[in-house]
Design a protein around this motif. Structure first.
Motif, PDB file in Angstrom:
ATOM      1  N   VAL A 116       0.880  -1.163   0.000  1.00  0.00           N
ATOM      2  CA  VAL A 116       0.000   0.000   0.000  1.00  0.00           C
ATOM      3  C   VAL A 116       0.920   1.216   0.000  1.00  0.00           C
ATOM      4  CG1 VAL A 116      -1.767   1.245   1.295  1.00  0.00           C
ATOM      5  CG2 VAL A 116      -1.763  -1.251   1.287  1.00  0.00           C
ATOM      6  N   PRO A 117       0.630   2.242  -0.801  1.00  0.00           N
ATOM      7  CA  PRO A 117       1.572   3.355  -0.949  1.00  0.00           C
ATOM      8  C   PRO A 117       2.106   3.933   0.359  1.00  0.00           C
ATOM      9  CG  PRO A 117      -0.174   3.570  -2.558  1.00  0.00           C
ATOM     10  CD  PRO A 117      -0.543   2.400  -1.694  1.00  0.00           C
ATOM     11  N   TRP A 118       1.217   4.252   1.308  1.00  0.00           N
ATOM     12  CA  TRP A 118       1.716   4.897   2.519  1.00  0.00           C
ATOM     13  C   TRP A 118       2.541   3.942   3.381  1.00  0.00           C
ATOM     14  CZ3 TRP A 118      -3.499   4.185   1.492  1.00  0.00           C
ATOM     15  CH2 TRP A 118      -4.183   3.287   2.288  1.00  0.00           C
ATOM     16  N   LEU A 119       2.229   2.630   3.318  1.00  0.00           N
ATOM     17  CA  LEU A 119       3.023   1.666   4.080  1.00  0.00           C
ATOM     18  C   LEU A 119       4.400   1.482   3.452  1.00  0.00           C
ATOM     19  CD1 LEU A 119       0.273  -1.003   4.853  1.00  0.00           C
ATOM     20  CD2 LEU A 119       1.228   0.694   6.412  1.00  0.00           C
ATOM     21  N   LEU A 120       4.469   1.539   2.144  1.00  0.00           N
ATOM     22  CA  LEU A 120       5.768   1.470   1.476  1.00  0.00           C
ATOM     23  C   LEU A 120       6.604   2.703   1.805  1.00  0.00           C
ATOM     24  CD1 LEU A 120       4.610   0.049  -1.978  1.00  0.00           C
ATOM     25  CD2 LEU A 120       5.818  -1.179  -0.153  1.00  0.00           C
ATOM     26  N   THR A 121       5.921   3.832   2.041  1.00  0.00           N
ATOM     27  CA  THR A 121       6.627   5.036   2.485  1.00  0.00           C
ATOM     28  C   THR A 121       7.189   4.829   3.882  1.00  0.00           C
ATOM     29  OG1 THR A 121       5.187   6.459   1.156  1.00  0.00           O
ATOM     30  CG2 THR A 121       6.416   7.511   2.939  1.00  0.00           C
ATOM     31  N   TYR A 122       6.376   4.253   4.778  1.00  0.00           N
ATOM     32  CA  TYR A 122       6.873   3.942   6.124  1.00  0.00           C
ATOM     33  C   TYR A 122       8.126   3.074   6.031  1.00  0.00           C
ATOM     34  CZ  TYR A 122       2.046   5.029   7.667  1.00  0.00           C
ATOM     35  OH  TYR A 122       0.826   5.607   7.897  1.00  0.00           O
ATOM     36  N   LEU A 123       8.075   2.070   5.143  1.00  0.00           N
ATOM     37  CA  LEU A 123       9.188   1.139   4.982  1.00  0.00           C
ATOM     38  C   LEU A 123      10.472   1.873   4.622  1.00  0.00           C
ATOM     39  CD1 LEU A 123      10.421  -1.695   4.642  1.00  0.00           C
ATOM     40  CD2 LEU A 123       9.505  -1.707   2.309  1.00  0.00           C
ATOM     41  N   GLU A 124      10.381   2.812   3.695  1.00  0.00           N
ATOM     42  CA  GLU A 124      11.572   3.548   3.287  1.00  0.00           C
ATOM     43  C   GLU A 124      12.168   4.323   4.457  1.00  0.00           C
ATOM     44  OE1 GLU A 124      13.182   3.168   0.412  1.00  0.00           O
ATOM     45  OE2 GLU A 124      11.661   1.606   0.172  1.00  0.00           O
ATOM     46  N   TYR A 125      11.325   4.947   5.271  1.00  0.00           N
ATOM     47  CA  TYR A 125      11.820   5.674   6.437  1.00  0.00           C
ATOM     48  C   TYR A 125      12.427   4.721   7.462  1.00  0.00           C
ATOM     49  CZ  TYR A 125       9.641  10.009   4.843  1.00  0.00           C
ATOM     50  OH  TYR A 125       9.305  11.126   4.127  1.00  0.00           O
ATOM     51  N   GLU A 126      11.832   3.557   7.644  1.00  0.00           N
ATOM     52  CA  GLU A 126      12.368   2.565   8.583  1.00  0.00           C
ATOM     53  C   GLU A 126      13.764   2.135   8.155  1.00  0.00           C
ATOM     54  OE1 GLU A 126       7.962   0.701   9.615  1.00  0.00           O
ATOM     55  OE2 GLU A 126       9.320  -0.332   8.240  1.00  0.00           O
ATOM     56  N   LYS A 127      13.918   1.824   6.874  1.00  0.00           N
ATOM     57  CA  LYS A 127      15.213   1.359   6.369  1.00  0.00           C
ATOM     58  C   LYS A 127      16.271   2.461   6.437  1.00  0.00           C
ATOM     59  CE  LYS A 127      14.793  -1.218   2.580  1.00  0.00           C
ATOM     60  NZ  LYS A 127      14.212  -1.705   1.290  1.00  0.00           N
ATOM     61  N   GLU A 128      15.817   3.686   6.205  1.00  0.00           N
ATOM     62  CA  GLU A 128      16.730   4.831   6.312  1.00  0.00           C
ATOM     63  C   GLU A 128      17.245   4.975   7.739  1.00  0.00           C
ATOM     64  OE1 GLU A 128      16.152   9.581   5.965  1.00  0.00           O
ATOM     65  OE2 GLU A 128      15.416   8.430   4.249  1.00  0.00           O
ATOM     66  N   GLU A 129      16.339   4.837   8.723  1.00  0.00           N
ATOM     67  CA  GLU A 129      16.738   4.945  10.131  1.00  0.00           C
ATOM     68  C   GLU A 129      17.644   3.780  10.533  1.00  0.00           C
ATOM     69  OE1 GLU A 129      16.142   7.397  12.627  1.00  0.00           O
ATOM     70  OE2 GLU A 129      15.781   8.421  10.718  1.00  0.00           O
ATOM     71  N   LEU A 130      17.326   2.593  10.072  1.00  0.00           N
ATOM     72  CA  LEU A 130      18.187   1.441  10.373  1.00  0.00           C
ATOM     73  C   LEU A 130      19.590   1.644   9.816  1.00  0.00           C
ATOM     74  CD1 LEU A 130      15.712  -1.516   9.710  1.00  0.00           C
ATOM     75  CD2 LEU A 130      16.720  -0.881  11.912  1.00  0.00           C
ATOM     76  N   LYS A 131      19.672   2.241   8.634  1.00  0.00           N
ATOM     77  CA  LYS A 131      20.979   2.502   8.034  1.00  0.00           C
ATOM     78  C   LYS A 131      21.776   3.507   8.867  1.00  0.00           C
ATOM     79  CE  LYS A 131      23.158   3.645   3.617  1.00  0.00           C
ATOM     80  NZ  LYS A 131      22.928   3.984   2.189  1.00  0.00           N
ATOM     81  N   LYS A 132      21.099   4.541   9.385  1.00  0.00           N
ATOM     82  CA  LYS A 132      21.769   5.528  10.229  1.00  0.00           C
ATOM     83  C   LYS A 132      22.366   4.878  11.472  1.00  0.00           C
ATOM     84  CE  LYS A 132      18.795   9.454   8.950  1.00  0.00           C
ATOM     85  NZ  LYS A 132      17.740  10.381   9.448  1.00  0.00           N
ATOM     86  N   LEU A 133      21.687   3.836  11.972  1.00  0.00           N
ATOM     87  CA  LEU A 133      22.145   3.143  13.180  1.00  0.00           C
ATOM     88  C   LEU A 133      23.126   2.014  12.857  1.00  0.00           C
ATOM     89  CD1 LEU A 133      18.717   2.857  15.046  1.00  0.00           C
ATOM     90  CD2 LEU A 133      20.574   4.451  15.559  1.00  0.00           C
ATOM     91  N   GLY A 134      23.400   1.813  11.574  1.00  0.00           N
ATOM     92  CA  GLY A 134      24.285   0.726  11.174  1.00  0.00           C
ATOM     93  C   GLY A 134      23.649  -0.636  11.305  1.00  0.00           C
ATOM     94  N   LEU A 135      22.316  -0.666  11.325  1.00  0.00           N
ATOM     95  CA  LEU A 135      21.603  -1.929  11.510  1.00  0.00           C
ATOM     96  C   LEU A 135      20.999  -2.464  10.215  1.00  0.00           C
ATOM     97  CD1 LEU A 135      19.747  -1.196  14.897  1.00  0.00           C
ATOM     98  CD2 LEU A 135      21.767  -2.634  14.534  1.00  0.00           C
ATOM     99  N   ASP A 136      21.179  -1.736   9.122  1.00  0.00           N
ATOM    100  CA  ASP A 136      20.618  -2.202   7.853  1.00  0.00           C
ATOM    101  C   ASP A 136      21.213  -3.544   7.428  1.00  0.00           C
ATOM    102  OD1 ASP A 136      22.951  -0.538   7.616  1.00  0.00           O
ATOM    103  OD2 ASP A 136      22.725  -0.616   5.435  1.00  0.00           O
ATOM    104  N   LYS A 137      22.463  -3.785   7.839  1.00  0.00           N
ATOM    105  CA  LYS A 137      23.101  -5.063   7.499  1.00  0.00           C
ATOM    106  C   LYS A 137      22.498  -6.234   8.266  1.00  0.00           C
ATOM    107  CE  LYS A 137      26.835  -4.313  10.867  1.00  0.00           C
ATOM    108  NZ  LYS A 137      26.298  -3.033  11.354  1.00  0.00           N
ATOM    109  N   ASN A 138      21.683  -5.923   9.286  1.00  0.00           N
ATOM    110  CA  ASN A 138      21.049  -6.976  10.085  1.00  0.00           C
ATOM    111  C   ASN A 138      19.697  -7.418   9.512  1.00  0.00           C
ATOM    112  OD1 ASN A 138      23.214  -6.277  11.659  1.00  0.00           O
ATOM    113  ND2 ASN A 138      22.075  -6.034  13.552  1.00  0.00           N
TER     114      ASN A 138
END
Length: 290
Positions: A116-138
């Motif tokens: 769903v468009p807005w949920l896919l938007t949430y996903l992008e923000y989640e992944k962006e935040e995980l990357k800032k924390l160095g957790l995207d590799k997890n």
């Protein structure tokens, strides 16, 4: 408000962006309303953007995340709901707090998102935040699924999540699928150590009808589960219960059915009522500035 009577005038956009403009003009020109509570999703709120400041009637939108409107710097439009980026960011804040304060394992992170468009938007923000924390590799699984998925299809989706063996599961689920999600999770025994729901209403009538209260509670209490939204008449929150005592009799008297959005809209109505009372006027400019 000194005994003043409030008259409610209803408009129906019929879930159509094209009907938003005509209904708003009718409310202002024909019905002479003093304020508008707009309980529609972002696409419909966007459709009315050209009219808000032109009509100069205070508008509060209650459920739209509405980021596309921010760039217009509208004076007569406000929102109660939080923007999409905050939904995404808040979930990762929970994850970080669980890791920092309670030493919850975050070595294996699975994410499941309804398409769903807005949920896919949430996903992008989640992944962006995980990357800032160095957790995207997890991230061991980044799974997207149809928001039209029924019970059988959902089971195959959740088996993939179970196979990924996550420490943390982040779910961006749609109202159309989460009852089937919970039923399927129960059927296959999917109870991750921690589940974070970016957005879900734990007790929409549809979910309760499909699952029943016992199964819903089992899903919630079996393992730590965190929600961005909870809507249930038995929610043990004093302010919520007090609001319910006032709203339910009024809605029943009007012959209307209760739904989750009524509680949100009541907050907008309260804001307008307090301003009218404090300022002693319904002048749109004065009310809007207040």
């Amino acid at each position: 408000m000194g005994g003043a009577k409030i008259e409610w005038v209803y408009a129906d956009t019929a879930s159509s962006s094209t009907k938003v403009l005509s209904e708003m003009e009718r409310l202002v020109d024909a019905e002479k309303v003093d304020a508008i509570i707009f309980s529609s999703p972002t696409a419909e709120v966007m459709a009315g953007a050209s009219l808000y400041d032109k009509l100069q009637i205070p508008v509060i939108s209650t459920i739209a995340t509405s980021e596309p409107l921010f760039k217009y710097n509208l004076k007569y439009w406000r929102m109660l709901s939080i923007p999409s980026d905050e939904y995404g960011v808040s979930v990762i804040k929970w994850l970080k707090s669980l890791s920092d304060e309670y030493r919850v394992k975050v070595k294996r992170i699975a994410i499941a998102t309804a398409e769903v468009p807005w949920l896919l938007t949430y996903l992008e923000y989640e992944k962006e935040e995980l990357k800032k924390l160095g957790l995207d590799k997890n991230i061991v699984l980044d799974l997207k699924y149809s928001d039209k998925s029924e019970l059988e299809g959902m089971a195959s989706i959740l088996l993939k999540i179970k196979a990924s063996n996550p420490d943390i599961l982040i779910v961006n689920d749609a109202a159309s699928t989460f009852p089937h999600y919970w039923r399927a999770a129960h059927n296959i025994g999917l109870y991750p150590p921690v589940t974070l729901y970016a957005l879900t209403a734990i007790a929409y009538p549809r979910a309760r009808a499909i699952l029943g209260d016992d199964l819903m509670m089992q899903h919630v209490v079996s393992k730590p589960v965190f929600f961005g939204t909870i809507a249930h008449e038995n929610t043990p929150h004093k302010a919520y219960q007090n609001l319910q005592k006032k709203i339910v009799p009024w809605v029943t008297k009007k012959g209307r059915k209760m739904n989750d959005y009524i509680y949100i809209n009541a907050q907008a109505a309260y804001a307008f009522a307090k301003v009218w009372e404090m300022k002693g006027t319904k002048d749109p400019k004065v009310v809007n500035d207040a």
